[in-house]
Design a protein around this motif. Structure first.
Motif, PDB file in Angstrom:
ATOM      1  N   UNK A  23       1.536   3.145  -1.073  1.00 16.28           N
ATOM      2  CA  UNK A  23       1.186   2.305  -2.226  1.00 16.28           C
ATOM      3  C   UNK A  23       0.424   3.163  -3.221  1.00 16.28           C
ATOM      4  N   UNK A  24       0.921   3.218  -4.465  1.00 20.97           N
ATOM      5  CA  UNK A  24       0.317   4.062  -5.500  1.00 20.97           C
ATOM      6  C   UNK A  24      -0.069   3.190  -6.683  1.00 20.97           C
ATOM      7  N   UNK A  70      11.386  10.649   2.025  1.00 16.74           N
ATOM      8  CA  UNK A  70      10.436  10.678   3.130  1.00 16.74           C
ATOM      9  C   UNK A  70       9.787   9.317   3.391  1.00 16.74           C
ATOM     10  N   UNK A  71       9.475   8.583   2.327  1.00 11.27           N
ATOM     11  CA  UNK A  71       8.723   7.333   2.476  1.00 11.27           C
ATOM     12  C   UNK A  71       9.192   6.303   1.451  1.00 11.27           C
ATOM     13  N   UNK A  72       8.904   5.047   1.746  1.00  6.19           N
ATOM     14  CA  UNK A  72       9.039   3.991   0.741  1.00  6.19           C
ATOM     15  C   UNK A  72       7.858   4.092  -0.214  1.00  6.19           C
ATOM     16  N   UNK A  73       8.079   3.722  -1.469  1.00  9.32           N
ATOM     17  CA  UNK A  73       7.029   3.816  -2.480  1.00  9.32           C
ATOM     18  C   UNK A  73       6.934   2.491  -3.233  1.00  9.32           C
ATOM     19  N   UNK A  74       5.755   1.898  -3.213  1.00  8.64           N
ATOM     20  CA  UNK A  74       5.427   0.790  -4.111  1.00  8.64           C
ATOM     21  C   UNK A  74       4.483   1.360  -5.160  1.00  8.64           C
ATOM     22  N   UNK A  75       4.887   1.266  -6.420  1.00  9.15           N
ATOM     23  CA  UNK A  75       4.190   1.961  -7.504  1.00  9.15           C
ATOM     24  C   UNK A  75       3.834   0.959  -8.596  1.00  9.15           C
ATOM     25  N   UNK A  76       2.545   0.784  -8.825  1.00  7.71           N
ATOM     26  CA  UNK A  76       2.072  -0.087  -9.905  1.00  7.71           C
ATOM     27  C   UNK A  76       1.903   0.775 -11.149  1.00  7.71           C
ATOM     28  N   UNK A  90       1.072   2.061   4.578  1.00  8.90           N
ATOM     29  CA  UNK A  90       0.573   2.998   5.583  1.00  8.90           C
ATOM     30  C   UNK A  90      -0.417   3.988   4.980  1.00  8.90           C
ATOM     31  N   UNK A  91      -0.353   4.162   3.665  1.00 10.15           N
ATOM     32  CA  UNK A  91      -1.250   5.072   2.952  1.00 10.15           C
ATOM     33  C   UNK A  91      -1.431   4.534   1.545  1.00 10.15           C
ATOM     34  N   UNK A  92      -2.658   4.594   1.055  1.00  7.51           N
ATOM     35  CA  UNK A  92      -2.970   4.126  -0.294  1.00  7.51           C
ATOM     36  C   UNK A  92      -3.399   5.317  -1.134  1.00  7.51           C
ATOM     37  N   UNK A  93      -2.799   5.451  -2.308  1.00  7.66           N
ATOM     38  CA  UNK A  93      -3.169   6.492  -3.268  1.00  7.66           C
ATOM     39  C   UNK A  93      -3.647   5.774  -4.523  1.00  7.66           C
TER      40      UNK A  93
END
Length: 338
Positions: A146-147, A171-177, A219-222
């Motif tokens: 999640x970005x 590599x990963x799924x991306x949810x991007x705001x 799984x990870x927050x940026x």
């Protein structure tokens, strides 16, 4: 809501309507002398049992009047480093609640009057993790980053995602705001991906109620290092890569420091955050042991029941009961038995 609660809410709404004028009154000593009696008149009319404030210059006349009228006041501060106005208000408050232990010393508040509650956050109890992951198309064994850059300077994040995206979605799924400013470009970038990878990238101009699901699913927050972001991530036990907003007077860097030192987060300076830094962040998910250590450290710092702990303090003050033990409030904020 109790009668006392309604009175406190009415007073808060009235203060919000007059914020700009009140700020000017506070900065001018002659007008401050006028604003305190005005605040006292409102308090006498509304008769609140207690006052909860987050500080700011508008709170000074209200808390000054409340002090003379023996109305208990509670200040809550969510940043490690409080601003000047908050430090002023802290001297007027009956007690202070904070999100970081260092804040008590920064406000020069004695230990007996400073409680560690954490930052009140939304309730995630109704969010089913499996359903949340399914909503964003994340299958078993797959991972989600999640970005989001917050409301300010989101362009830095959008630029990094744009360059890293082709490799990232392999590599990963991306949810991007993205913010409104970057949403159209994000949709264009999504269409440029191979068809089988487009569903792995889900850009949104903003997330409202769905943000809770995104946080639970990730799984990870940026993201940035605002107090609420860190509080929600740690309450859920999520590892973070934090990019402090550089124009926040050092608040966000200070907020992130404890998470970084505990191993729950990695810090990337704003000017260093680019596509390479984003791909390096995603590499945390390639190392299960590292991810597990960061998640455990994050969970250890979490205070999912901060709102309950703060409410307990406010109600005790409003009802003129002895204040709870500081250790009990600490346990309450963590969601542990008192």
């Amino acid at each position: 809501m109790t009668e006392a609660g309604i009175s406190v809410r009415r007073l808060a709404l009235r203060s919000l309507r007059t914020t700009d004028r009140s700020v000017h009154l506070v900065l001018d000593p002659a007008r401050l002398a006028l604003s305190v009696p005005q605040a006292a008149a409102i308090l006498a009319r509304e008769r609140p049992a207690a006052i909860l404030t987050t500080g700011g210059y508008v709170a000074i006349p209200v808390l000054s009047a409340a002090r003379t009228m023996r109305i208990p006041t509670i200040l809550w501060e969510g940043n490690v480093i409080p601003g000047r106005s908050v430090r002023t208000v802290a001297r007027l408050a009956s007690l202070v609640a904070v999100s970081f232990p260092e804040t008590c010393a920064a406000m020069a508040v004695t230990g007996a009057h400073c409680y560690l509650t954490g930052t009140p956050i939304r309730d995630f109890g109704a969010v089913d993790p499996d359903a949340a992951r399914a909503r964003f198309g994340v299958g078993p064994g797959e991972r989600l980053v999640l970005i989001f850059g917050g409301s300010q300077a989101v362009r830095r994040f959008n630029a990094a995602v744009a360059v890293a995206l082709p490799e990232l979605v392999n590599r990963v799924h991306v949810v991007h705001v993205t913010g409104e400013v970057g949403y159209a470009d994000a949709l264009t970038a999504r269409e440029a991906l191979p068809e089988e990878r487009r569903t792995w990238y889900r850009p949104y101009p903003f997330l409202g109620l769905e943000m809770a699901e995104a946080l639970v699913a990730a799984d990870l927050i940026v993201g940035r290092a605002g107090s609420s972001t860190l509080a929600e991530a740690t309450a859920l036990g999520k590892p973070l890569v934090v990019v402090p907003y550089p124009h926040a007077a050092g608040h966000q860097r200070a907020n992130a420091r404890r998470l970084v030192e505990s191993g729950a987060a990695r810090l990337v300076e704003d000017e260093a955050f680019d596509a390479a830094a984003l791909l390096d962040a995603a590499a945390i998910l390639d190392d299960p042991a590292t991810h597990a250590r960061m998640a455990a450290a994050s969970r250890e710092l979490g205070r999912p029941a901060a709102a309950d702990a703060l409410a307990e303090l406010v109600l005790a003050a409003a009802e003129r009961r002895p204040l709870p033990d500081r250790a009990a409030i600490d346990r309450r904020s963590r969601g542990l038995a008192a």
